[in-house]
Design a protein around this motif. Structure first.
Motif, PDB file in Angstrom:
ATOM      1  N   GLU A  59      14.605 -30.983   4.134  1.00 17.30           N
ATOM      2  CA  GLU A  59      14.784 -29.767   4.923  1.00 17.30           C
ATOM      3  C   GLU A  59      13.816 -29.784   6.107  1.00 17.30           C
ATOM      4  OE1 GLU A  59      16.168 -26.161   6.287  1.00 17.30           O
ATOM      5  OE2 GLU A  59      17.006 -27.532   4.781  1.00 17.30           O
ATOM      6  N   THR A  60      14.292 -29.419   7.292  1.00 20.94           N
ATOM      7  CA  THR A  60      13.461 -29.422   8.492  1.00 20.94           C
ATOM      8  C   THR A  60      13.382 -28.026   9.093  1.00 20.94           C
ATOM      9  OG1 THR A  60      15.333 -29.950   9.939  1.00 20.94           O
ATOM     10  CG2 THR A  60      14.084 -31.804   9.018  1.00 20.94           C
ATOM     11  N   GLN A  61      12.303 -27.809   9.846  1.00 22.44           N
ATOM     12  CA  GLN A  61      12.125 -26.586  10.621  1.00 22.44           C
ATOM     13  C   GLN A  61      11.614 -26.964  12.001  1.00 22.44           C
ATOM     14  OE1 GLN A  61      10.095 -23.139   9.188  1.00 22.44           O
ATOM     15  NE2 GLN A  61      10.757 -23.404   7.059  1.00 22.44           N
ATOM     16  N   GLN A  62      12.340 -26.551  13.026  1.00 27.89           N
ATOM     17  CA  GLN A  62      11.958 -26.814  14.415  1.00 27.89           C
ATOM     18  C   GLN A  62      11.684 -28.299  14.649  1.00 27.89           C
ATOM     19  OE1 GLN A  62       8.640 -24.175  15.120  1.00 27.89           O
ATOM     20  NE2 GLN A  62       9.921 -22.356  15.159  1.00 27.89           N
ATOM     21  N   GLY A  63      12.517 -29.130  14.076  1.00 26.77           N
ATOM     22  CA  GLY A  63      12.433 -30.562  14.303  1.00 26.77           C
ATOM     23  C   GLY A  63      11.435 -31.302  13.442  1.00 26.77           C
ATOM     24  N   SER A  64      10.674 -30.590  12.610  1.00 28.76           N
ATOM     25  CA  SER A  64       9.690 -31.236  11.738  1.00 28.76           C
ATOM     26  C   SER A  64      10.074 -31.023  10.277  1.00 28.76           C
ATOM     27  CB  SER A  64       8.287 -30.665  11.985  1.00 28.76           C
ATOM     28  OG  SER A  64       7.868 -30.906  13.313  1.00 28.76           O
ATOM     29  N   ARG A  65       9.701 -31.965   9.436  1.00 29.94           N
ATOM     30  CA  ARG A  65      10.025 -31.837   8.020  1.00 29.94           C
ATOM     31  C   ARG A  65       9.289 -30.666   7.389  1.00 29.94           C
ATOM     32  NH1 ARG A  65       9.350 -37.931   5.769  1.00 29.94           N
ATOM     33  NH2 ARG A  65       7.789 -37.923   7.436  1.00 29.94           N
ATOM     34  N   ASP A  66      10.034 -29.852   6.671  1.00 25.60           N
ATOM     35  CA  ASP A  66       9.458 -28.740   5.911  1.00 25.60           C
ATOM     36  C   ASP A  66       9.167 -29.217   4.496  1.00 25.60           C
ATOM     37  OD1 ASP A  66       8.723 -26.384   4.745  1.00 25.60           O
ATOM     38  OD2 ASP A  66      10.634 -25.369   5.000  1.00 25.60           O
ATOM     39  N   TRP A  67      10.203 -29.648   3.784  1.00 23.97           N
ATOM     40  CA  TRP A  67      10.009 -30.207   2.459  1.00 23.97           C
ATOM     41  C   TRP A  67      11.014 -31.318   2.193  1.00 23.97           C
ATOM     42  CZ3 TRP A  67      14.607 -29.471   0.088  1.00 23.97           C
ATOM     43  CH2 TRP A  67      15.318 -28.289   0.291  1.00 23.97           C
ATOM     44  N   LYS A  96       2.713 -31.070   9.719  1.00 26.33           N
ATOM     45  CA  LYS A  96       2.621 -31.988  10.851  1.00 26.33           C
ATOM     46  C   LYS A  96       3.013 -33.409  10.435  1.00 26.33           C
ATOM     47  CE  LYS A  96      -0.907 -29.217  13.181  1.00 26.33           C
ATOM     48  NZ  LYS A  96      -2.278 -29.178  13.728  1.00 26.33           N
ATOM     49  N   GLU A  97       4.135 -33.493   9.723  1.00 23.81           N
ATOM     50  CA  GLU A  97       4.730 -34.772   9.299  1.00 23.81           C
ATOM     51  C   GLU A  97       3.869 -35.546   8.300  1.00 23.81           C
ATOM     52  OE1 GLU A  97       7.797 -35.996   9.831  1.00 23.81           O
ATOM     53  OE2 GLU A  97       8.233 -34.065  10.740  1.00 23.81           O
ATOM     54  N   LYS A  98       2.905 -34.881   7.681  1.00 25.48           N
ATOM     55  CA  LYS A  98       2.117 -35.501   6.626  1.00 25.48           C
ATOM     56  C   LYS A  98       2.246 -34.660   5.358  1.00 25.48           C
ATOM     57  CE  LYS A  98      -1.376 -37.707   9.554  1.00 25.48           C
ATOM     58  NZ  LYS A  98      -2.844 -37.821   9.838  1.00 25.48           N
ATOM     59  N   GLN A 176      -1.099 -21.785   1.376  1.00 24.87           N
ATOM     60  CA  GLN A 176      -0.612 -21.705   2.749  1.00 24.87           C
ATOM     61  C   GLN A 176      -0.471 -23.132   3.281  1.00 24.87           C
ATOM     62  OE1 GLN A 176      -3.993 -18.956   3.560  1.00 24.87           O
ATOM     63  NE2 GLN A 176      -2.475 -17.726   4.645  1.00 24.87           N
ATOM     64  N   VAL A 177       0.771 -23.585   3.370  1.00 26.92           N
ATOM     65  CA  VAL A 177       1.028 -24.984   3.709  1.00 26.92           C
ATOM     66  C   VAL A 177       0.537 -25.321   5.115  1.00 26.92           C
ATOM     67  CG1 VAL A 177       2.820 -26.738   3.985  1.00 26.92           C
ATOM     68  CG2 VAL A 177       2.999 -25.069   2.131  1.00 26.92           C
ATOM     69  N   ASP A 178       0.784 -24.446   6.079  1.00 27.67           N
ATOM     70  CA  ASP A 178       0.390 -24.729   7.462  1.00 27.67           C
ATOM     71  C   ASP A 178      -1.122 -24.838   7.620  1.00 27.67           C
ATOM     72  OD1 ASP A 178       2.942 -24.919   8.469  1.00 27.67           O
ATOM     73  OD2 ASP A 178       3.077 -22.799   9.002  1.00 27.67           O
ATOM     74  N   ASP A 179      -1.881 -24.068   6.832  1.00 34.09           N
ATOM     75  CA  ASP A 179      -3.346 -24.085   6.923  1.00 34.09           C
ATOM     76  C   ASP A 179      -3.985 -25.001   5.886  1.00 34.09           C
ATOM     77  OD1 ASP A 179      -3.221 -22.209   8.967  1.00 34.09           O
ATOM     78  OD2 ASP A 179      -3.368 -20.505   7.590  1.00 34.09           O
ATOM     79  N   SER A 180      -3.180 -25.587   5.006  1.00 35.88           N
ATOM     80  CA  SER A 180      -3.698 -26.419   3.910  1.00 35.88           C
ATOM     81  C   SER A 180      -4.807 -25.678   3.155  1.00 35.88           C
ATOM     82  CB  SER A 180      -4.213 -27.760   4.441  1.00 35.88           C
ATOM     83  OG  SER A 180      -3.163 -28.554   4.896  1.00 35.88           O
TER      84      SER A 180
END
Length: 321
Positions: A59-67, A96-98, A176-180
């Motif tokens: 699954e992607t969001q705004q061109g980047s992988r979400d999960w 961020k693709e990691k 919080q995935v974006d903030d790790s």
């Protein structure tokens, strides 16, 4: 007479022809049309519309992988909102693709519209830097990119040079995935055993951990016990030396009280070097032992409080007969 019989025979053949080729098929078509709805209503809505083995979804969001999801078995139910039921689930969450977090569990489901995920049964959430959280279930909000579990949480921290990592229990986990960043925000109780055999205990209202660094913060009614010392304050921050696994120090902040069997020390902050067994008090530090009181710019407990060093000492001693 013979001609009349021939004419009647021909008329009968024509009538039979019309009956077989035109009227009979039309009746058959009408019968099938009437019976079709009955066949549809006999379908079992509990049975999956689709079933597949060895599922792999991205699954992607705004061109980047979400999960990225792996499942041994997936069953699809269309209905009002498409839902996939999963068995033996593994999900990689990206930042961020990691890969920042990996979640595994016995069962799961995907909301085909929102892309939200639910996983339950022996759920394990692992951060990139080695924290392991165990919960009965988790819910992933795709819009907020958050993993939540309001249930009981058990955490195992990564090992460091001083021994095994922290073991922690609490409730209400938020990742919080974006903030790790991982937070346990209720009834936090943690412990750690050091190589020298001493035990360290901590309780608080809330605990925060970073998925990028080794920094950790405990806040709200923090209480720590180490050897014969008891420390109380609003917050405690665990700082690590550079990029190593070695704890540089623990700093208690916001007004701290430290006590043992025969003395009490207070200050704005306390730095605890557990490796060297040195406690440094700064910000209006004061030590009270019996009727005696020591204060100064800085007070240091050496050897876990068995020795006290005071910088620019100011003393008030009780007169004794």
């Amino acid at each position: 007479m013979k001609n009349l019989k021939n004419i009647i025979f021909i008329v009968l053949l024509i009538f039979l022809f019309v009956e077989v080729l035109i009227i009979f098929p039309n009746k058959l078509e009408q019968q099938e049309t009437q019976e079709a709805p009955a066949a549809v209503t006999q379908n079992d809505p509990s049975q999956p519309d689709q079933k597949a083995q060895g599922i792999h979804l991205v699954e992607t969001q705004q061109g980047s992988r979400d999960w990225e999801l792996f499942s041994q078995v997936a069953e699809g139910y269309q209905g009002k909102s498409a839902v996939w039921e999963l068995q033996n689930v593994k999900v990689l969450f990206y930042n961020k693709e990691k890969v920042s977090f990996t979640v595994t569990g016995d069962l799961g489901s995907i909301d085909g519209k929102s892309k939200d995920l639910r996983i339950k049964g022996n759920v394990v959430t692992r951060s990139e830097n080695g924290y392991i959280f165990k919960t009965p279930s988790i819910f992933y909000n795709a819009k907020k990119r958050q993993i939540v579990s309001p249930e009981k949480v058990t955490m195992q921290g990564p090992k460091d040079e001083m021994g095994d990592g922290f073991v922690l229990e609490g409730k209400n986990m938020l990742v919080q995935v974006d903030d790790s960043r991982m937070t346990v925000s209720q009834a936090v109780r943690g412990s750690k055993k050091f190589k020298d055999g001493k035990d360290f205990f901590i309780t608080s209202d809330k605990a925060e951990f970073s998925g990028k660094s080794r920094q950790a913060k405990f806040s709200g009614n923090v209480e720590m016990k180490y050897a014969n010392l008891r420390l109380q304050g609003p917050a405690a921050v665990f700082q690590y030396k550079g990029v190593t696994d070695l704890i540089s120090y623990i700093q208690m902040q916001g007004g701290v009280r430290v006590s043992d069997a025969d003395k009490v020390a207070t200050s704005d902050t306390v730095d605890l070097d557990l490796f060297k067994n040195i406690f440094t008090f700064r910000g209006k530090p004061k030590v009270v032992q019996g009727q005696d009181e020591l204060s100064g710019e800085e007070i240091i407990f050496l050897d876990g409080g068995k020795k006290v060093k005071v910088e620019r000492v100011r003393a008030r001693m009780e007169k004794r007969d």
